[in-house]
Design an enzyme around this catalytic site. Sequence first.
Site, PDB file in Angstrom:
ATOM      1  N   HIS A   1     -23.216 -13.195  -1.915  1.00 15.08           N
ATOM      2  CA  HIS A   1     -23.550 -13.262  -3.333  1.00 15.08           C
ATOM      3  C   HIS A   1     -22.421 -12.818  -4.241  1.00 15.08           C
ATOM      4  CE1 HIS A   1     -28.191 -13.548  -2.899  1.00 15.08           C
ATOM      5  NE2 HIS A   1     -27.539 -14.543  -2.345  1.00 15.08           N
TER       6      HIS A   1
ATOM      7  N   ASP B   1     -23.362 -19.141   1.565  1.00 19.29           N
ATOM      8  CA  ASP B   1     -24.758 -19.094   1.078  1.00 19.29           C
ATOM      9  C   ASP B   1     -24.926 -20.003  -0.137  1.00 19.29           C
ATOM     10  OD1 ASP B   1     -26.971 -16.464  -0.189  1.00 19.29           O
ATOM     11  OD2 ASP B   1     -27.358 -18.474   0.582  1.00 19.29           O
TER      12      ASP B   1
ATOM     13  N   GLU C   1     -33.383 -21.525  -5.126  1.00 18.07           N
ATOM     14  CA  GLU C   1     -33.840 -20.576  -4.095  1.00 18.07           C
ATOM     15  C   GLU C   1     -33.457 -19.167  -4.519  1.00 18.07           C
ATOM     16  OE1 GLU C   1     -33.380 -17.985  -0.504  1.00 18.07           O
ATOM     17  OE2 GLU C   1     -31.880 -18.589  -1.986  1.00 18.07           O
ATOM     18  N   GLU C   2     -32.265 -19.062  -5.117  1.00 21.73           N
ATOM     19  CA  GLU C   2     -31.787 -17.739  -5.499  1.00 21.73           C
ATOM     20  C   GLU C   2     -32.580 -17.153  -6.666  1.00 21.73           C
ATOM     21  OE1 GLU C   2     -28.492 -17.760  -2.643  1.00 21.73           O
ATOM     22  OE2 GLU C   2     -29.891 -16.342  -3.566  1.00 21.73           O
TER      23      GLU C   2
ATOM     24  N   HIS D   1     -31.307 -24.571   1.048  1.00 20.72           N
ATOM     25  CA  HIS D   1     -31.155 -24.533  -0.401  1.00 20.72           C
ATOM     26  C   HIS D   1     -29.743 -24.941  -0.817  1.00 20.72           C
ATOM     27  CE1 HIS D   1     -29.042 -20.613  -1.281  1.00 20.72           C
ATOM     28  NE2 HIS D   1     -29.594 -20.197  -0.172  1.00 20.72           N
TER      29      HIS D   1
ATOM     30  N   ASP E   1     -30.326 -21.324   6.271  1.00 18.41           N
ATOM     31  CA  ASP E   1     -29.788 -20.571   5.138  1.00 18.41           C
ATOM     32  C   ASP E   1     -28.693 -19.637   5.645  1.00 18.41           C
ATOM     33  OD1 ASP E   1     -31.388 -18.632   2.435  1.00 18.41           O
ATOM     34  OD2 ASP E   1     -29.313 -19.262   2.798  1.00 18.41           O
TER      35      ASP E   1
HETATM   36 ZN   LIG Z   1     -29.300 -18.254   0.693  1.00 21.46          ZN
END
Ligand SMILES: [Zn+2]
Length: 523
Positions: free
Chosen positions: A463, A300, A335-336, A288, A364
């Site tokens: 995140h 990420d 994707e998130e 992603h 990922d």
């Molecule tokens: Zn991810």
Amino acid sequence: MRKLLSGSAVTLPAATALILALSAMPPAGPAAAAAPSEDDLADLVTIKDVRRHLAAFAEIAEYNGGNRAAGTPGYDVSVKYVVGRLRKAGFSPTVQKFTYPYWLERSDPVMARTSGKGKGKGKGKGGGKGKAYEANLDFATMMYSGSGDVTARVIPVDVPAKGKEGTSGCEKKDFKGFDKGAIALMQRGKCTFELKAKRARAAGAAAAIIYNKPGEDGPISGTLGNPAKLPVVAPSHEVGAELVKAAAKGKLTMRVKTDTEHGKQTSSNVVADTGRGRADNVVVAGAHLDSVPDGPGINDNATGAAALLAVAEEIGELDAAGLRNRVRFAWWGAEEEGLRGSTHYVEELDPSDRRHIALNLNFDMLGSPNGVRGVYDGDHSLGMGATPPAGSAAIEKMFREYFEGRGLPTTDYIFNGRSDYGPFIEHGIPAGGLATGADGVKTAAEAKAYGGRAGKAYDPCYHQKCDGPKNVNTKLLDTNVDGVAHVTQLLAASTVAVNGAARTLPARRAAAAPMWSGGHLVR
Ligand SMILES: [Zn+2]
């Protein structure tokens, strides 16, 4: 994956099988079987290439509001960057646009017991000596919950006996005699959260409380799948059981307040095929491209996106024997937001094109600072997560053999469909991939094998704003990029070990009824 709610952190299971390098024996199986192409892709792809792409993604985020989230300029410029690099490498990439329902929470929710003063919506806000529960600890808002501020009586709906799963709120008759304007109290179990909320709404409930089932920790990190018209909150089993008891004792009144927003969002995938290779036996390798809104998403998942781009830039070096099967590179969007791009891609394929997909590789988070070398548990040796479609075990073995051959440890990574391979396995397409750990905690055994710190998160910036260029373990990323290149090369030459794709393709069975959709629980 998007973490809206505290939900339960993904700690790699204690039973994690830590495979320490046993021998440098030349690998048997497909590596030997496929007449190797002259070139070794793992040598052609360098960490320097990957770092150049990482730096570009970091710069894009820095100059576009600090993130590369779906629906933002940071994402759209990331798409342009990937498309530009691919064109330079001789590909004709496709930008596939898609629209999906988005949902976000504008402010923290409230769930509190009131002493019974005030009836219905808005009145008697939090009056009296009630008990306020802690958001994201005792309870959480269900994804796609509606917005509202309700204070009303709480009515348990067909809640099962202690310790049972039950079918609370699944049947229409469960709501017989339900008081309009009241709050429906239900337990997770059997049917989807979406159905429970819909039934409650149809019975006139002003809000719904769906508490976790026995044996599950913490509040539910779940989704209603589609926007709901009433507030829906999801406490832990302990809190739910406490409310059932209080309601049984007499009149229980509570306040439920949620402040959410939903609408339609558009984003895009980038898809690019090699010009050579069988079009009826396609190896789809994806990662992603989007980040969460809170940060630049370099680990990420710029690491996965960059690794894939570096491999794509070199794959053209392979000769005919090396590229027997077409390789389709994919950079997934949103994707998130719940695997939106990859789900759109797989669902939009017509059945014959879907049948021509041999397998899916997913990458990922390849460089967690305190990470492990996680290999998707395709042989289900952990006994957890989804049941991998046949052939997934062979992909796992290919990664393990490669790293073992280099004396590098590997770790089982739970195969639960919580990244972009999810939509593929739901159609019975075998999958595999690498991941290095998110907000789970490193074990002592892992720290011994990989270094780093036991008891600390694999990625302390998961995140968050700090998921920037410094949040990447380059040594781990370097070896993982080689693994990506090596296994992609193996499968470009032959997928016979995965799907027996010599002549006919075997019938496929979808993975077990999915528990997850878009990375969140649906039931
Ligand atoms: Zn991810």
